[in-house]
Scaffold this motif. Structure first.
Motif, PDB file in Angstrom:
ATOM      1  N   VAL A  71     -10.091   7.925   7.619  1.00 23.01           N
ATOM      2  CA  VAL A  71     -11.235   8.506   8.311  1.00 23.01           C
ATOM      3  C   VAL A  71     -12.169   9.177   7.305  1.00 23.01           C
ATOM      4  N   TYR A  72     -13.458   8.862   7.422  1.00 23.10           N
ATOM      5  CA  TYR A  72     -14.479   9.380   6.518  1.00 23.10           C
ATOM      6  C   TYR A  72     -15.576  10.066   7.332  1.00 23.10           C
ATOM      7  N   CYS A  77     -20.973  18.406   9.540  1.00 22.45           N
ATOM      8  CA  CYS A  77     -20.310  17.133   9.806  1.00 22.45           C
ATOM      9  C   CYS A  77     -21.204  16.317  10.733  1.00 22.45           C
ATOM     10  N   ASN A  78     -21.678  15.158  10.240  1.00 27.08           N
ATOM     11  CA  ASN A  78     -22.668  14.420  11.025  1.00 27.08           C
ATOM     12  C   ASN A  78     -22.135  13.146  11.659  1.00 27.08           C
ATOM     13  N   ASP A  79     -21.557  12.245  10.868  1.00 26.38           N
ATOM     14  CA  ASP A  79     -21.093  10.981  11.424  1.00 26.38           C
ATOM     15  C   ASP A  79     -19.761  10.600  10.797  1.00 26.38           C
ATOM     16  N   ILE A  80     -19.087   9.618  11.427  1.00 27.71           N
ATOM     17  CA  ILE A  80     -17.701   9.289  11.096  1.00 27.71           C
ATOM     18  C   ILE A  80     -17.551   7.783  10.967  1.00 27.71           C
ATOM     19  N   ALA A  81     -16.686   7.347  10.038  1.00 26.16           N
ATOM     20  CA  ALA A  81     -16.388   5.917   9.877  1.00 26.16           C
ATOM     21  C   ALA A  81     -14.899   5.743   9.636  1.00 26.16           C
ATOM     22  N   LEU A  82     -14.403   4.570  10.011  1.00 23.05           N
ATOM     23  CA  LEU A  82     -13.009   4.207   9.772  1.00 23.05           C
ATOM     24  C   LEU A  82     -12.941   3.142   8.692  1.00 23.05           C
ATOM     25  N   GLY A  83     -12.072   3.357   7.705  1.00 21.01           N
ATOM     26  CA  GLY A  83     -11.861   2.362   6.674  1.00 21.01           C
ATOM     27  C   GLY A  83     -10.979   1.235   7.175  1.00 21.01           C
ATOM     28  N   PRO A  84     -10.899   0.141   6.429  1.00 17.18           N
ATOM     29  CA  PRO A  84     -10.059  -0.995   6.835  1.00 17.18           C
ATOM     30  C   PRO A  84      -8.598  -0.626   7.045  1.00 17.18           C
ATOM     31  N   ALA A 119     -11.368  16.089   1.773  1.00 11.09           N
ATOM     32  CA  ALA A 119     -11.729  16.216   0.362  1.00 11.09           C
ATOM     33  C   ALA A 119     -12.917  15.305   0.091  1.00 11.09           C
ATOM     34  N   VAL A 120     -13.726  15.687  -0.894  1.00  7.89           N
ATOM     35  CA  VAL A 120     -14.885  14.878  -1.248  1.00  7.89           C
ATOM     36  C   VAL A 120     -14.408  13.552  -1.832  1.00  7.89           C
ATOM     37  N   TRP A 121     -14.860  12.461  -1.218  1.00  5.63           N
ATOM     38  CA  TRP A 121     -14.490  11.115  -1.650  1.00  5.63           C
ATOM     39  C   TRP A 121     -15.569  10.502  -2.524  1.00  5.63           C
ATOM     40  N   ALA A 122     -16.815  10.773  -2.207  1.00  4.24           N
ATOM     41  CA  ALA A 122     -17.941  10.258  -3.003  1.00  4.24           C
ATOM     42  C   ALA A 122     -19.075  11.266  -2.968  1.00  4.24           C
ATOM     43  N   THR A 123     -19.760  11.399  -4.102  1.00  4.04           N
ATOM     44  CA  THR A 123     -20.918  12.282  -4.161  1.00  4.04           C
ATOM     45  C   THR A 123     -21.960  11.666  -5.070  1.00  4.04           C
ATOM     46  N   ASP A 124     -23.205  11.908  -4.746  1.00  8.37           N
ATOM     47  CA  ASP A 124     -24.320  11.406  -5.538  1.00  8.37           C
ATOM     48  C   ASP A 124     -25.528  12.284  -5.217  1.00  8.37           C
ATOM     49  N   PRO A 125     -26.257  12.731  -6.226  1.00 11.87           N
ATOM     50  CA  PRO A 125     -27.391  13.622  -5.943  1.00 11.87           C
ATOM     51  C   PRO A 125     -28.426  13.016  -5.005  1.00 11.87           C
ATOM     52  N   ARG A 126     -28.487  11.702  -4.944  1.00 10.13           N
ATOM     53  CA  ARG A 126     -29.459  11.056  -4.053  1.00 10.13           C
ATOM     54  C   ARG A 126     -29.086  11.213  -2.587  1.00 10.13           C
ATOM     55  N   PHE A 127     -27.837  11.566  -2.308  1.00  7.72           N
ATOM     56  CA  PHE A 127     -27.401  11.796  -0.936  1.00  7.72           C
ATOM     57  C   PHE A 127     -27.892  13.128  -0.389  1.00  7.72           C
ATOM     58  N   GLY A 128     -28.203  14.039  -1.263  1.00  9.30           N
ATOM     59  CA  GLY A 128     -28.350  15.429  -0.876  1.00  9.30           C
ATOM     60  C   GLY A 128     -29.652  15.768  -0.196  1.00  9.30           C
ATOM     61  N   PRO A 129     -29.630  16.872   0.573  1.00  9.13           N
ATOM     62  CA  PRO A 129     -30.863  17.393   1.151  1.00  9.13           C
ATOM     63  C   PRO A 129     -31.676  18.120   0.089  1.00  9.13           C
ATOM     64  N   SER A 130     -32.951  18.276   0.351  1.00  3.22           N
ATOM     65  CA  SER A 130     -33.799  19.074  -0.533  1.00  3.22           C
ATOM     66  C   SER A 130     -34.829  19.784   0.315  1.00  3.22           C
ATOM     67  N   VAL A 158     -16.497   0.001  -2.924  1.00 10.72           N
ATOM     68  CA  VAL A 158     -15.134   0.496  -2.726  1.00 10.72           C
ATOM     69  C   VAL A 158     -14.163  -0.469  -3.384  1.00 10.72           C
ATOM     70  N   LYS A 159     -13.279   0.081  -4.205  1.00  6.89           N
ATOM     71  CA  LYS A 159     -12.229  -0.715  -4.832  1.00  6.89           C
ATOM     72  C   LYS A 159     -10.932   0.072  -4.803  1.00  6.89           C
ATOM     73  N   ASP A 160      -9.911  -0.524  -4.211  1.00  9.40           N
ATOM     74  CA  ASP A 160      -8.607   0.130  -4.077  1.00  9.40           C
ATOM     75  C   ASP A 160      -8.730   1.487  -3.400  1.00  9.40           C
ATOM     76  N   GLY A 161      -9.650   1.572  -2.448  1.00  8.12           N
ATOM     77  CA  GLY A 161      -9.817   2.802  -1.687  1.00  8.12           C
ATOM     78  C   GLY A 161     -10.637   3.872  -2.364  1.00  8.12           C
ATOM     79  N   LYS A 162     -11.090   3.620  -3.586  1.00 10.62           N
ATOM     80  CA  LYS A 162     -11.857   4.620  -4.332  1.00 10.62           C
ATOM     81  C   LYS A 162     -13.336   4.251  -4.351  1.00 10.62           C
ATOM     82  N   ALA A 163     -14.173   5.292  -4.390  1.00 11.69           N
ATOM     83  CA  ALA A 163     -15.612   5.084  -4.426  1.00 11.69           C
ATOM     84  C   ALA A 163     -16.052   4.648  -5.812  1.00 11.69           C
ATOM     85  N   GLY A 164     -16.966   3.674  -5.836  1.00  8.43           N
ATOM     86  CA  GLY A 164     -17.503   3.180  -7.094  1.00  8.43           C
ATOM     87  C   GLY A 164     -19.001   3.403  -7.173  1.00  8.43           C
ATOM     88  N   ALA A 165     -19.713   2.395  -7.657  1.00  4.95           N
ATOM     89  CA  ALA A 165     -21.153   2.511  -7.871  1.00  4.95           C
ATOM     90  C   ALA A 165     -21.895   2.726  -6.558  1.00  4.95           C
TER      91      ALA A 165
END
Length: 346
Positions: free
Chosen positions: A174-175, A163-170, A195-206, A238-245
């Motif tokens: 809590v994210y 767990c690294n950093d935290i943000a608050l939505g409008p 729960a996982v809200w958004a995932t993308d392979p470009r986010f990941g460590p290698s 973000v649209k309607d609280g859900k992760a998009g592109a």
């Protein structure tokens, strides 16, 4: 303080010719504008630094409340330090090990909810068994902002987690970012699970590269994140609280170990670079203009703005505890410090 030198006295001359000349006014306005940030530091008790007690503080993040109280996490000791307005030395507010915490990372003051959100991680395999506490894994913790009492404890569901950093939505949701996996997580409405809200392979460590680090909601309602080692920026629609592109954002210059992101306004953010800089970052479409405000910090880790004209930066020196070679060959400069940064009128 005298605002005028002898050469400026003609501005107060009573002759009509002298009174009609406005040529010196712009220089006076510029001087006053330059003094505003310095006045903010003076009003804050003339503190240019705040020290942290102990030889293993290694501050990982910093946050603040509207009254100017600062809260600082500790990777090396655990627990939370606090510095009230006017204090030049922080004191331990939440003891290491409290409510199951281990090394503390991201911190975020949520005054509306009355909660200090804290990332807690067991990194004893890296830094040794120096931090109190018994919980393993990665956790998002919540503490009462008034009493320091533990209120929320949610474990990251993925065993490969930090767990690294935290943000608050409008809406107050809590994210948190997971540096060890390509995940942004969201706390449930009952504050019991993540729960996982958004995932993308470009986010990941290698390999040895660390993944996601900073996270913030922009004034446009979208999420902005960075990766630490690869130094990449992304926007998550973000649209309607859900992760998009997920869209990459190209900075105006290469970044070095981008860390904390904090909102200024709109799509302008504070950005800490572990390479030593505090930046102002303005996103326009898929590009970001990076303006360095101050350079020369020893591996800075966090930024928080207090009022309009003052920011505080935590100087972590984390390489001296996380890098085995440096850990055995160099000692950190103590006491660890938070640095005041006067801000311009932007």
């Amino acid at each position: 303080m005298a605002f005028f030198s002898a050469g400026d006295r003609r501005m107060t001359d009573s002759s009509p010719a002298r009174r009609s000349s406005p040529r010196r006014l712009p220089s006076l306005a510029a001087l006053l504008a330059a003094l505003l940030p310095l006045a903010a530091v003076a009003a804050d008790g003339a503190r240019s630094t705040i020290t942290l007690p102990g030889e293993r503080a290694f501050p990982e993040a910093i946050t603040s409340t509207a009254d100017g109280t600062l809260y600082v996490s500790s990777l090396g000791n655990g627990g939370i330090f606090r510095a009230r307005p006017g204090e030049s030395q922080a004191t331990l507010w939440i003891a290491p090990g409290t409510y199951g915490t281990r090394s503390t990372f991201g911190v975020l003051a949520d005054e509306k909810a009355g909660v200090l959100w804290v990332c807690s991680n067991d990194i004893s395999a890296v830094i040794g068994p120096h931090v109190a506490g018994s919980e393993t894994g990665a956790w998002l913790k919540g503490f009462d902002l008034t009493t320091g009492q533990g209120k929320v404890s949610a474990r990251f569901p993925n065993e490969r987690a930090l767990c690294n950093d935290i943000a608050l939505g409008p809406d107050g949701s809590v994210y948190a970012t997971n540096t060890m996996a390509p995940e942004i997580l969201k706390l449930s409405a009952d504050r019991k699970t993540l729960a996982v809200w958004a995932t993308d392979p470009r986010f990941g460590p290698s390999g040895k590269d660390a993944g996601l680090d900073g996270i913030v909601f922009g004034g446009d309602g979208h999420v902005y994140v960075n990766t630490y080692t690869k130094a990449e920026l992304f926007r998550v629609d973000v649209k309607d609280g859900k992760a998009g592109a997920v869209t990459p954002i190209t900075p105006s210059r290469p970044l070095v170990l981008p860390d904390t992101l904090r909102l200024i306004e709109g799509t302008t953010f504070w950005l800490i670079e572990g390479g030593g800089r505090l930046d102002r970052m303005t996103v326009n479409g898929d590009t970001a203009t990076i303006e360095t405000i101050k350079d020369g910090f020893a591996l800075p880790t966090g930024i928080t703005q207090v009022g309009k004209h003052l920011a505080w930066v935590s100087e972590g020196q984390l390489d001296l505890i996380l890098d085995p070679a440096k850990r055995t060959s160099r000692k950190p400069a103590v006491p660890f410090k938070l640095h005041a940064v006067p801000l311009g009128a932007k």
